[in-house]
Motif scaffolding. Structure first.
Motif, PDB file in Angstrom:
ATOM      1  N   ARG A 172      -4.741  42.602  33.841  1.00 39.32           N
ATOM      2  CA  ARG A 172      -5.219  42.323  32.485  1.00 39.32           C
ATOM      3  C   ARG A 172      -6.410  43.214  32.134  1.00 39.32           C
ATOM      4  O   ARG A 172      -6.519  43.702  31.017  1.00 39.32           O
ATOM      5  CB  ARG A 172      -5.594  40.852  32.337  1.00 39.32           C
ATOM      6  N   GLU A 173      -7.298  43.419  33.094  1.00 41.33           N
ATOM      7  CA  GLU A 173      -8.464  44.269  32.867  1.00 41.33           C
ATOM      8  C   GLU A 173      -8.031  45.726  32.685  1.00 41.33           C
ATOM      9  O   GLU A 173      -8.556  46.441  31.836  1.00 41.33           O
ATOM     10  CB  GLU A 173      -9.430  44.128  34.054  1.00 41.33           C
ATOM     11  N   THR A 202      -6.720  46.593  29.149  1.00 36.18           N
ATOM     12  CA  THR A 202      -7.677  46.806  28.061  1.00 36.18           C
ATOM     13  C   THR A 202      -8.043  48.276  27.914  1.00 36.18           C
ATOM     14  O   THR A 202      -8.458  48.694  26.834  1.00 36.18           O
ATOM     15  CB  THR A 202      -8.965  45.988  28.293  1.00 36.18           C
ATOM     16  N   THR A 226       0.947  40.728  21.526  1.00 36.44           N
ATOM     17  CA  THR A 226      -0.496  40.719  21.312  1.00 36.44           C
ATOM     18  C   THR A 226      -1.156  40.301  22.615  1.00 36.44           C
ATOM     19  O   THR A 226      -0.846  39.238  23.159  1.00 36.44           O
ATOM     20  CB  THR A 226      -0.878  39.718  20.201  1.00 36.44           C
ATOM     21  N   ASP A 227      -2.073  41.144  23.139  1.00 37.67           N
ATOM     22  CA  ASP A 227      -2.747  40.782  24.382  1.00 37.67           C
ATOM     23  C   ASP A 227      -3.897  39.817  24.106  1.00 37.67           C
ATOM     24  O   ASP A 227      -4.173  39.464  22.951  1.00 37.67           O
ATOM     25  CB  ASP A 227      -3.208  42.024  25.152  1.00 37.67           C
ATOM     26  N   VAL A 228      -4.577  39.379  25.155  1.00 35.61           N
ATOM     27  CA  VAL A 228      -5.614  38.357  25.012  1.00 35.61           C
ATOM     28  C   VAL A 228      -6.819  38.875  24.236  1.00 35.61           C
ATOM     29  O   VAL A 228      -7.584  38.077  23.689  1.00 35.61           O
ATOM     30  CB  VAL A 228      -6.055  37.814  26.392  1.00 35.61           C
ATOM     31  N   ASP A 229      -7.007  40.192  24.144  1.00 38.55           N
ATOM     32  CA  ASP A 229      -8.118  40.764  23.387  1.00 38.55           C
ATOM     33  C   ASP A 229      -7.743  41.091  21.950  1.00 38.55           C
ATOM     34  O   ASP A 229      -8.554  41.627  21.212  1.00 38.55           O
ATOM     35  CB  ASP A 229      -8.622  42.034  24.078  1.00 38.55           C
ATOM     36  N   GLY A 230      -6.511  40.819  21.554  1.00 36.02           N
ATOM     37  CA  GLY A 230      -6.066  41.096  20.194  1.00 36.02           C
ATOM     38  C   GLY A 230      -5.397  42.439  20.024  1.00 36.02           C
ATOM     39  O   GLY A 230      -5.007  42.794  18.914  1.00 36.02           O
ATOM     40  N   GLY A 246     -15.164  44.800  17.924  1.00 40.05           N
ATOM     41  CA  GLY A 246     -14.638  45.128  19.239  1.00 40.05           C
ATOM     42  C   GLY A 246     -13.744  46.347  19.181  1.00 40.05           C
ATOM     43  O   GLY A 246     -13.495  46.912  18.118  1.00 40.05           O
ATOM     44  N   PHE A 275     -10.639  46.611  19.491  1.00 36.44           N
ATOM     45  CA  PHE A 275      -9.295  46.453  18.944  1.00 36.44           C
ATOM     46  C   PHE A 275      -9.301  45.998  17.495  1.00 36.44           C
ATOM     47  O   PHE A 275      -8.287  45.573  16.979  1.00 36.44           O
ATOM     48  CB  PHE A 275      -8.481  45.488  19.807  1.00 36.44           C
ATOM     49  N   ASP A 276     -10.457  46.035  16.837  1.00 35.94           N
ATOM     50  CA  ASP A 276     -10.522  45.737  15.413  1.00 35.94           C
ATOM     51  C   ASP A 276     -10.217  47.006  14.643  1.00 35.94           C
ATOM     52  O   ASP A 276     -11.082  47.861  14.456  1.00 35.94           O
ATOM     53  CB  ASP A 276     -11.910  45.218  15.019  1.00 35.94           C
TER      54      ASP A 276
END
Length: 196
Positions: A51-52, A55, A110-114, A162, A164-165
């Motif tokens: 997961r890391e 990102t 969609t991943d956990v960070d958006g 962030g 991913f915005d």
């Protein structure tokens, strides 16, 4: 001619500090090995490392769950949630250059960070290579209980919330109106690589 296989003894404690993860199916070894360092870890620690790593990646290899609702690691750790509209697709029959046929499934997640991801594979339960989408991450909420939809227009502005915005020009103005912070235009070089 006979073949035999021997399994290496599994250490009681792995490099992550945990014991190997029990595997009731008997298929896995209960440990993951980092290909670059050779360090061993249990499946939950390996899932967290994946997961890391996701990102920082622009492309990533994972698996579509058997139910078609999640992007997972090999042991089944959650990486991203597949859009509900993609979870019930039947696939599309396409031809290969040699004249063969295969069923093509297109997945959006969609991943956990958006972060938004897309990829193509042969169906649920199979490996997939996904690539990060550089699209507007603005969500339109529905009042009737349906899942929110993403804008999906090409992103031209980065937000302050962030990495991913990302917003299209229209939603960048709405972000300013709603949150009071400005968005910055993506550099021209990044725009050339953001074709989604």
């Amino acid at each position: 001619m006979t073949t035999s296989s021997t399994t290496a003894p599994v250490a009681d404690v792995l490099d992550c500090g945990h014991p190997p993860t029990p595997d009731p199916t008997g298929i896995g070894t209960g440990r993951a090995i980092d290909p670059t360092t050779g360090a061993t870890s249990c499946y939950p620690c390996s899932d967290e490392r994946e997961r890391e790593a996701m990102t920082r990646a622009n492309t990533f290899v994972g698996y579509v769950s058997s139910a078609g609702d999640a992007l997972t690691t090999w042991p089944g750790g959650h990486l991203a949630t597949i859009d509900p509209t993609d979870a019930h697709q039947v696939g599309r029959r396409t031809y290969t250059p040699s004249g063969g046929r295969w069923t093509r499934y297109v997945w959006h997640a969609t991943d956990v960070d958006g972060g938004r991801w897309a990829g193509v594979n042969g169906g649920p339960g199979l490996v997939i290579r996904v690539h990060r989408l550089r699209v507007c991450t603005w969500q339109t909420e529905f009042g009737n209980g349906r899942a929110p939809r993403y804008c999906h227009r090409r992103a031209t502005h980065a937000g302050q919330g962030g990495a991913f915005d990302l917003y299209c020009r229209t939603h960048a103005r709405q972000v300013f109106d709603l949150y009071g912070w400005t968005t910055t235009a993506l550099p021209p070089r990044a725009l050339a690589q953001t074709g989604a």
